[in-house]
Design an enzyme around this catalytic site. Structure first.
Site, PDB file in Angstrom:
ATOM      1  N   GLY A 105       0.827  -1.206   0.000  1.00 30.63           N
ATOM      2  CA  GLY A 105       0.000   0.000   0.000  1.00 30.63           C
ATOM      3  C   GLY A 105       0.863   1.257   0.000  1.00 30.63           C
ATOM      4  O   GLY A 105       0.665   2.171  -0.800  1.00 30.63           O
ATOM      5  N   THR A 106       1.852   1.267   0.878  1.00 28.93           N
ATOM      6  CA  THR A 106       2.740   2.427   0.996  1.00 28.93           C
ATOM      7  C   THR A 106       3.537   2.645  -0.286  1.00 28.93           C
ATOM      8  O   THR A 106       3.718   3.784  -0.737  1.00 28.93           O
ATOM      9  CB  THR A 106       3.707   2.210   2.182  1.00 28.93           C
ATOM     10  N   ASP A 128       3.720  -9.599   5.677  1.00 26.92           N
ATOM     11  CA  ASP A 128       2.928 -10.357   4.700  1.00 26.92           C
ATOM     12  C   ASP A 128       3.760 -10.904   3.540  1.00 26.92           C
ATOM     13  O   ASP A 128       3.344 -11.851   2.867  1.00 26.92           O
ATOM     14  CB  ASP A 128       1.804  -9.482   4.123  1.00 26.92           C
ATOM     15  N   MET A 170      -1.570 -14.350  10.112  1.00 24.88           N
ATOM     16  CA  MET A 170      -1.895 -13.174   9.295  1.00 24.88           C
ATOM     17  C   MET A 170      -1.401 -13.353   7.851  1.00 24.88           C
ATOM     18  O   MET A 170      -0.998 -14.442   7.447  1.00 24.88           O
ATOM     19  CB  MET A 170      -1.282 -11.931   9.922  1.00 24.88           C
ATOM     20  N   GLY A 171      -1.407 -12.247   7.109  1.00 27.15           N
ATOM     21  CA  GLY A 171      -0.901 -12.284   5.733  1.00 27.15           C
ATOM     22  C   GLY A 171      -1.808 -11.596   4.741  1.00 27.15           C
ATOM     23  O   GLY A 171      -1.501 -11.534   3.558  1.00 27.15           O
ATOM     24  N   HIS A 272      -1.673 -10.130  16.471  1.00 25.32           N
ATOM     25  CA  HIS A 272      -0.581  -9.168  16.405  1.00 25.32           C
ATOM     26  C   HIS A 272       0.691  -9.604  17.113  1.00 25.32           C
ATOM     27  O   HIS A 272       1.725  -8.927  16.978  1.00 25.32           O
ATOM     28  CB  HIS A 272      -1.061  -7.809  16.924  1.00 25.32           C
ATOM     29  N   GLN A 274       2.405 -11.785  16.087  1.00 28.33           N
ATOM     30  CA  GLN A 274       3.293 -12.000  14.935  1.00 28.33           C
ATOM     31  C   GLN A 274       4.068 -10.762  14.523  1.00 28.33           C
ATOM     32  O   GLN A 274       5.035 -10.843  13.781  1.00 28.33           O
ATOM     33  CB  GLN A 274       2.456 -12.415  13.711  1.00 28.33           C
ATOM     34  N   ARG A 275       3.584  -9.597  14.925  1.00 29.93           N
ATOM     35  CA  ARG A 275       4.238  -8.363  14.490  1.00 29.93           C
ATOM     36  C   ARG A 275       5.091  -7.733  15.588  1.00 29.93           C
ATOM     37  O   ARG A 275       5.756  -6.726  15.336  1.00 29.93           O
ATOM     38  CB  ARG A 275       3.183  -7.339  14.041  1.00 29.93           C
TER      39      ARG A 275
HETATM   40  N1  LIG Z   1      -4.276   2.992  -3.578  1.00 34.87           N
HETATM   41  C1  LIG Z   1      -4.108   3.839  -2.568  1.00 34.87           C
HETATM   42  N2  LIG Z   1      -4.526   5.124  -2.668  1.00 34.87           N
HETATM   43  C2  LIG Z   1      -4.342   5.990  -1.652  1.00 34.87           C
HETATM   44  N3  LIG Z   1      -3.762   5.670  -0.478  1.00 34.87           N
HETATM   45  C3  LIG Z   1      -3.344   4.424  -0.330  1.00 34.87           C
HETATM   46  C4  LIG Z   1      -3.483   3.437  -1.345  1.00 34.87           C
HETATM   47  N4  LIG Z   1      -2.978   2.270  -0.905  1.00 34.87           N
HETATM   48  C5  LIG Z   1      -2.532   2.532   0.342  1.00 34.87           C
HETATM   49  N5  LIG Z   1      -2.753   3.801   0.695  1.00 34.87           N
HETATM   50  C6  LIG Z   1      -2.401   4.441   1.969  1.00 34.87           C
HETATM   51  O1  LIG Z   1      -1.176   3.872   2.441  1.00 34.87           O
HETATM   52  C7  LIG Z   1      -1.408   3.257   3.720  1.00 34.87           C
HETATM   53  C8  LIG Z   1      -0.494   2.073   3.880  1.00 34.87           C
HETATM   54  O2  LIG Z   1      -0.983   1.001   3.071  1.00 34.87           O
HETATM   55  P1  LIG Z   1      -1.461  -0.350   3.761  1.00 34.87           P
HETATM   56  O3  LIG Z   1      -2.382  -0.005   4.903  1.00 34.87           O
HETATM   57  O4  LIG Z   1      -1.994  -1.212   2.673  1.00 34.87           O
HETATM   58  O5  LIG Z   1      -0.141  -0.960   4.407  1.00 34.87           O
HETATM   59  P2  LIG Z   1       1.152  -1.500   3.697  1.00 34.87           P
HETATM   60  O6  LIG Z   1       2.037  -0.361   3.352  1.00 34.87           O
HETATM   61  O7  LIG Z   1       0.764  -2.410   2.584  1.00 34.87           O
HETATM   62  O8  LIG Z   1       1.836  -2.285   4.894  1.00 34.87           O
HETATM   63  P3  LIG Z   1       1.274  -3.626   5.595  1.00 34.87           P
HETATM   64  O9  LIG Z   1       0.551  -4.426   4.553  1.00 34.87           O
HETATM   65  O10 LIG Z   1       2.486  -4.312   6.109  1.00 34.87           O
HETATM   66  O11 LIG Z   1       0.372  -3.169   6.692  1.00 34.87           O
HETATM   67  C9  LIG Z   1      -2.890   2.920   3.681  1.00 34.87           C
HETATM   68  O12 LIG Z   1      -3.383   2.662   4.957  1.00 34.87           O
HETATM   69  C10 LIG Z   1      -3.457   4.167   3.021  1.00 34.87           C
HETATM   70  O13 LIG Z   1      -3.546   5.253   3.888  1.00 34.87           O
HETATM   71  O1  LIG Z   2      -2.771  -3.765  12.440  1.00 33.59           O
HETATM   72  P1  LIG Z   2      -4.105  -3.907  11.779  1.00 33.59           P
HETATM   73  O2  LIG Z   2      -4.613  -2.615  11.223  1.00 33.59           O
HETATM   74  O3  LIG Z   2      -5.058  -4.630  12.649  1.00 33.59           O
HETATM   75  O4  LIG Z   2      -3.879  -4.770  10.470  1.00 33.59           O
HETATM   76  C1  LIG Z   2      -3.747  -6.142  10.417  1.00 33.59           C
HETATM   77  C2  LIG Z   2      -3.209  -6.478   9.054  1.00 33.59           C
HETATM   78  O5  LIG Z   2      -1.897  -5.960   8.955  1.00 33.59           O
HETATM   79  C3  LIG Z   2      -1.004  -7.002   8.637  1.00 33.59           C
HETATM   80  O6  LIG Z   2      -0.488  -7.492   9.855  1.00 33.59           O
HETATM   81  C4  LIG Z   2       0.125  -6.474   7.808  1.00 33.59           C
HETATM   82  O7  LIG Z   2      -0.362  -6.034   6.572  1.00 33.59           O
HETATM   83  C5  LIG Z   2      -1.871  -8.054   7.949  1.00 33.59           C
HETATM   84  O8  LIG Z   2      -1.277  -9.326   7.962  1.00 33.59           O
HETATM   85  C6  LIG Z   2      -3.132  -7.938   8.753  1.00 33.59           C
HETATM   86  O9  LIG Z   2      -4.267  -8.355   8.012  1.00 33.59           O
HETATM   87 MG   LIG Z   3       0.212  -4.484   2.603  1.00 36.34          MG
END
Ligand SMILES: Nc1ncnc2c1ncn2[C@@H]1O[C@H](COP(=O)(O)OP(=O)(O)OP(=O)(O)O)[C@@H](O)[C@H]1O
Ligand SMILES: O=P(O)(O)OC[C@H]1O[C@](O)(CO)[C@@H](O)[C@@H]1O
Ligand SMILES: [Mg+2]
EC number: 2.7.1.11
Length: 342
Positions: A105-106, A128, A170-171, A272, A274-275
């Site tokens: 996402g980031t 993940d 998780m994952g 959590h 796991q994290r």
């Molecule tokens: N397509 C998108 N458009 C706008 N903002 C986004 C988008 N994807 C992600 N973001 C922003 O980036 C943040 C981080 O992304 P996400 O929550 O998916 O975590 P991640 O970076 O994949 O890390 P993890 O999966 O380990 O938690 C999101 O919570 C959101 O605020």
């Molecule tokens: O910390 P939160 O917002 O509960 O998110 C849990 C999600 O974050 C992760 O730990 C990392 O993306 C996923 O495996 C899990 O689905």
């Molecule tokens: Mg992610």
């Protein structure tokens, strides 16, 4: 050169080692000034940051969590101001670029900002392991170690009582933690989001284990769906980005297995745990190298890239390559272990 750094998405073990690697390389070797925004994009929106120098990162490599905090706050809100808001904040703080530590996402956000002409370098992290463009993300090895330890522990209590133990890990949409922990712990059934199975098939495996005089350890990824299920099992509420929270599939499966096989079953949701906690040595090294490589990329003016582990080397890849598609468990890896289920 003046650089801002932040962590976004879920935390994971190794984040502090990555921050330290980037700062030691950037500040001590290249003479950068570095600052760290607190709690991801919230820190940018609210201009909440701390200076990052050698003293700020002293001894943090073994620490879990992140000294910068993290969040799922998006910069693309009216409050965040999108690319324009970030550009203004960078001007205000005299920043030449940003190092963005996060998962898929980031890095998607990093790519969007890079497309808008903002100087960014991504550092991949996530338990993940679902990010493309890199062999592994740091955090994953620690999560797998913790899940494997849970399997080892569940196995002894399960064997003592003659129970089927179902462990949920998780994952999100990827089954990497389940696959690797399940293999390491010798689970009799491993269920991943990529490949739905029927409850009949799962019970057949569990019964065949019983017929051999053993007791099943079933590992299930939180995003797994039984054949025919329309969506994953979710909990009440949404995450910081407004997505449904995954979790609870083990609590659905265990009673179904018990009812169909007559074998007493128990569900454990690892969550959590796991994290949290200290990163493994592997994750500390990977994270430190990723942090160092991020500052190298900045020094070289290599913007719009993400650091990446390829074999034994840390290189950079275009962000587009990393976020193009989710890295999920391929069929051949699943089929290889599926042949051994039961
Ligand atoms: N397509 C998108 N458009 C706008 N903002 C986004 C988008 N994807 C992600 N973001 C922003 O980036 C943040 C981080 O992304 P996400 O929550 O998916 O975590 P991640 O970076 O994949 O890390 P993890 O999966 O380990 O938690 C999101 O919570 C959101 O605020
Ligand atoms: O910390 P939160 O917002 O509960 O998110 C849990 C999600 O974050 C992760 O730990 C990392 O993306 C996923 O495996 C899990 O689905
Ligand atoms: Mg992610």
């Amino acid at each position: 050169m003046r650089i801002g750094m932040l962590v976004s998405g879920g935390d994971c073990p190794g984040l502090n080692a990555a921050i330290r690697g980037a700062v030691l390389r950037g500040v001590d070797v290249f003479g950068f000034e570095m600052i760290g925004f607190m709690s991801g994009w919230r820190g940018v929106i609210e201009n909440d940051w701390i200076p990052l120098d050698r003293r700020a990162v002293r001894g943090i490599s073994p620490m879990g969590g992140t000294i910068l905090g993290t969040s799922r706050v998006s910069p693309f809100t009216d409050e965040g101001g999108g690319a324009e808001g970030i550009r203004a904040r960078m001007r205000e703080n005299d920043l030449d670029g940003l190092i963005l530590i996060g998962g898929n996402g980031t890095q998607t956000v990093a790519q969007m900002l890079s497309d808008e002409g903002i100087n960014v370098v991504g550092v991949p992290k996530t338990i993940d392991n679902d990010l493309g463009g890199t062999d592994f993300t740091f955090g994953f090895d620690t999560a797998v170690s913790i899940a494997t330890d849970a399997i080892d522990r569940l196995r002894t209590t399960g064997e003592s009582h003659g129970r089927c133990m179902v462990l949920e890990v998780m994952g999100r949409d990827a089954g990497w933690i389940a696959l690797h922990a399940g293999m390491a712990g010798g689970a009799q059934v491993i269920l991943v989001p990529e490949f739905p199975e029927s409850i009949e098939q799962i019970c057949e495996w569990v019964e065949s284990v019983r017929d051999r005089g053993r007791h099943s350890l079933v590992v299930v990824a939180e995003g797994f769906r039984l054949e025919g299920m329309e969506s994953e099992v979710t909990r009440a509420g949404v995450d910081g980005f407004g997505r449904p929270r995954l979790g609870g599939v083990a609590e659905v499966l265990a009673p179904m297995i018990e009812e169909r096989t007559g074998i007493e079953s128990r569900a454990t949701v690892l969550g959590h745990v796991q994290r949290g906690g200290v990163p493994t040595a592997f994750d500390r090294v990977l994270a430190t190298r990723a942090g160092i490589a991020a500052s190298d990329a900045v020094e070289a003016g290599d913007w719009g890239v993400m650091t990446s582990l390829q074999g034994n080397d840390i290189v950079t890849v275009p962000l587009a390559e990393a976020v193009g598609s989710l890295k999920v468990v391929p069929r051949d890896r699943y089929e290889q272990v599926r042949l051994l289920f039961g």
